[in-house]
Design a protein around this motif. Structure first.
Motif, short mmCIF file in Angstrom:
data_model
loop_
_atom_site.label_atom_id
_atom_site.label_comp_id
_atom_site.label_asym_id
_atom_site.label_seq_id
_atom_site.Cartn_x
_atom_site.Cartn_y
_atom_site.Cartn_z
N LEU A 172 3.45 -19.47 -2.35
CA LEU A 172 4.70 -18.77 -2.09
C LEU A 172 5.68 -18.98 -3.24
CD1 LEU A 172 6.51 -17.14 -0.17
CD2 LEU A 172 7.24 -19.31 0.84
N ARG A 173 5.78 -20.21 -3.73
CA ARG A 173 6.68 -20.49 -4.85
C ARG A 173 6.31 -19.64 -6.06
NH1 ARG A 173 5.34 -25.77 -7.48
NH2 ARG A 173 5.64 -26.56 -5.37
N THR A 174 5.01 -19.60 -6.38
CA THR A 174 4.54 -18.83 -7.53
C THR A 174 4.83 -17.35 -7.34
OG1 THR A 174 2.79 -20.44 -7.90
CG2 THR A 174 2.53 -18.29 -8.94
N PHE A 175 4.57 -16.84 -6.13
CA PHE A 175 4.81 -15.42 -5.85
C PHE A 175 6.28 -15.07 -6.02
CE2 PHE A 175 6.35 -12.25 -2.88
CZ PHE A 175 5.66 -11.14 -3.34
N GLU A 195 11.26 -28.53 -2.08
CA GLU A 195 10.58 -27.31 -2.52
C GLU A 195 11.58 -26.28 -3.04
OE1 GLU A 195 7.92 -24.48 -3.54
OE2 GLU A 195 7.62 -26.62 -3.19
N MET A 196 12.73 -26.19 -2.40
CA MET A 196 13.76 -25.27 -2.88
C MET A 196 14.15 -25.60 -4.31
SD MET A 196 14.67 -22.92 -0.60
CE MET A 196 16.41 -22.54 -0.34
N GLN A 197 14.27 -26.88 -4.61
CA GLN A 197 14.66 -27.27 -5.96
C GLN A 197 13.66 -26.76 -6.99
OE1 GLN A 197 15.83 -31.39 -6.34
NE2 GLN A 197 15.51 -31.40 -8.54
N ARG A 198 12.38 -26.67 -6.62
CA ARG A 198 11.36 -26.19 -7.55
C ARG A 198 11.34 -24.67 -7.66
NH1 ARG A 198 8.66 -30.05 -4.28
NH2 ARG A 198 8.06 -31.92 -5.43
N HIS A 213 29.63 -24.59 -1.72
CA HIS A 213 29.30 -24.52 -3.15
C HIS A 213 28.52 -23.24 -3.42
CE1 HIS A 213 28.29 -26.04 -7.19
NE2 HIS A 213 27.14 -25.42 -6.99
N SER A 214 28.79 -22.63 -4.57
CA SER A 214 28.02 -21.47 -5.01
C SER A 214 27.92 -21.52 -6.52
CB SER A 214 28.70 -20.17 -4.57
OG SER A 214 28.01 -19.04 -5.05
N GLY A 215 26.70 -21.50 -7.04
CA GLY A 215 26.54 -21.54 -8.49
C GLY A 215 25.11 -21.80 -8.88
N PRO A 216 24.80 -21.78 -10.16
CA PRO A 216 23.44 -22.06 -10.64
C PRO A 216 23.00 -23.48 -10.28
CG PRO A 216 24.74 -20.99 -12.36
CD PRO A 216 25.70 -21.35 -11.27
N LEU A 217 21.75 -23.62 -9.97
CA LEU A 217 21.21 -24.94 -9.63
C LEU A 217 21.42 -25.93 -10.77
CD1 LEU A 217 19.48 -26.69 -7.66
CD2 LEU A 217 17.47 -25.85 -8.89
N GLU A 218 21.24 -25.47 -12.00
CA GLU A 218 21.34 -26.39 -13.14
C GLU A 218 22.74 -26.96 -13.29
OE1 GLU A 218 21.95 -22.82 -16.47
OE2 GLU A 218 20.04 -23.86 -16.27
N PRO A 284 16.58 -39.54 -11.08
CA PRO A 284 17.36 -38.31 -11.26
C PRO A 284 18.00 -37.90 -9.93
CG PRO A 284 15.13 -38.08 -12.14
CD PRO A 284 15.15 -39.35 -11.34
N CYS A 285 19.16 -37.29 -9.99
CA CYS A 285 19.81 -36.78 -8.79
C CYS A 285 19.17 -35.44 -8.44
CB CYS A 285 21.30 -36.60 -9.05
SG CYS A 285 22.20 -35.99 -7.61
N GLY A 286 18.77 -35.28 -7.18
CA GLY A 286 18.10 -34.06 -6.75
C GLY A 286 18.94 -33.25 -5.78
N LEU A 287 18.38 -32.13 -5.37
CA LEU A 287 19.08 -31.23 -4.46
C LEU A 287 19.35 -31.89 -3.11
CD1 LEU A 287 20.24 -28.41 -3.98
CD2 LEU A 287 17.94 -27.64 -3.36
N GLU A 288 18.43 -32.71 -2.64
CA GLU A 288 18.63 -33.37 -1.35
C GLU A 288 19.88 -34.25 -1.37
OE1 GLU A 288 15.09 -35.45 -0.38
OE2 GLU A 288 13.97 -33.65 0.17
N GLU A 289 20.04 -35.02 -2.45
CA GLU A 289 21.20 -35.90 -2.56
C GLU A 289 22.50 -35.09 -2.63
OE1 GLU A 289 17.67 -38.12 -3.71
OE2 GLU A 289 18.50 -36.30 -4.58
#
Length: 304
Positions: A172-175, A195-198, A213-218, A284-289
């Motif tokens: 699904l991620r690849t698709f 998985e969302m972070q990937r 919050h709204s903005g690019p993940l990076e 590293p700080c991730g999306l979950e944190e």
């Protein structure tokens, strides 16, 4: 998050049910070729926002446009936007193939497209079995196939990874990345934050009906922050060392600490404190944190 030619444009969207503000003045854009993760705790207002976007509920105030128009005014909506909001919305006795054929006409397609999609989602072998016997993951695949019938330019997917095995999640991620890479747009809601972070390019985070919050993940996961995992019993000493160095930090529910500074600055602060904080691991700080930190801040009324 502002992009030129926004495929989804939500402005001041509010929806009240009696005295309950399910959605309260939410605004965000999703640009073409982007995968936006629509995140929030249970009861945050995600489902109501999606239903308002798709014309299933009437907003109390504000607007939600799809490709420049309210969804209900789109010509050939199934050819513009593919939707999967409920992976269990099937007639149990109907076969997977028959389910897709029911929607093929309104989507402006036929048997060939149905066959292509059954192959794409790896359901050819189960196509003529009743959906009532499908696993949760198989139903999710069938729901995605239905969303793709009209070859839409936008996908709106609610928890599409639910029930998928690891191979299915990777598929699904690849698709989705390939779909966005070819110019498609995805608004994706899921609780699987790792998985969302990937997968995603942008983050739209809501809590208690309001935009957090709204903005690019990076931009959310920038390198000038990290997570510290102290050895048992050292958490308070690590926090004290960061406070002494003037480094912003906050506790996480699992005993780790978020530090609003890069690894070098944090390392210097801990080394200055000496042996009292020996054994602290930096990650590293991730999306979950960040999800935890931002929703906690929203509850306290100090969300950025």
């Amino acid at each position: 998050m502002a992009h030129q030619q926004a495929v989804i444009a939500v402005r001041g969207l509010s929806k009240h049910f009696g005295g309950i503000r399910a959605v309260d003045d939410v605004s965000f854009d999703v640009g073409r070729g982007r995968i936006a993760g629509f995140l929030g705790p249970n009861g945050a207002g995600k489902t109501t926002t999606l239903r308002a976007l798709l014309g299933l509920v009437r907003p109390t105030a504000g607007s939600a446009l799809v490709l420049g128009e309210p969804y209900g005014k789109l010509r050939g909506p199934l050819r513009r936007a593919g939707v999967s909001l409920d992976g269990n919305a099937f007639v149990p006795g109907r076969t997977g193939r028959a389910h897709l054929l029911c929607y093929a006409g309104p989507a402006g397609t036929g048997k060939r497209r149905v066959g292509e999609l059954l192959s794409l989602v790896d359901l050819e072998g189960a196509a003529d079995r009743p959906v009532g016997g499908y696993s949760t993951g198989m139903r999710q695949r069938l729901s995605l196939a239905a969303a793709l019938l009209g070859e839409p330019e936008l996908l709106v997917l609610d928890e599409p990874s639910n029930g998928l095995d690891p191979d299915g999640i990777i598929w699904l991620r690849t698709f989705l990345k390939e779909f966005a890479g070819s110019g498609g747009t995805v608004l994706l809601s899921s609780h699987l934050l790792g998985e969302m972070q990937r997968t995603i390019d942008d983050v739209v985070l809501v809590d208690h009906g309001r935009l957090v919050h709204s903005g690019p993940l990076e931009e959310l996961l920038h390198p000038d922050q990290c997570v510290l995992a102290p050895e048992q019993g050292a958490g308070e000493k690590v926090a004290a060392a960061l406070a002494e160095a003037g480094t912003e930090h906050r506790p996480l529910p699992d005993g780790r600490l978020w530090a609003g500074a890069g690894a070098d600055r944090v390392r210097a602060a801990l080394e200055e404190a000496g042996e009292a904080v020996y054994g602290t691991r930096r990650e590293p700080c991730g999306l979950e944190e960040m999800f935890v930190l931002l929703t906690r801040a929203a509850e306290k009324g100090d969300a950025r």
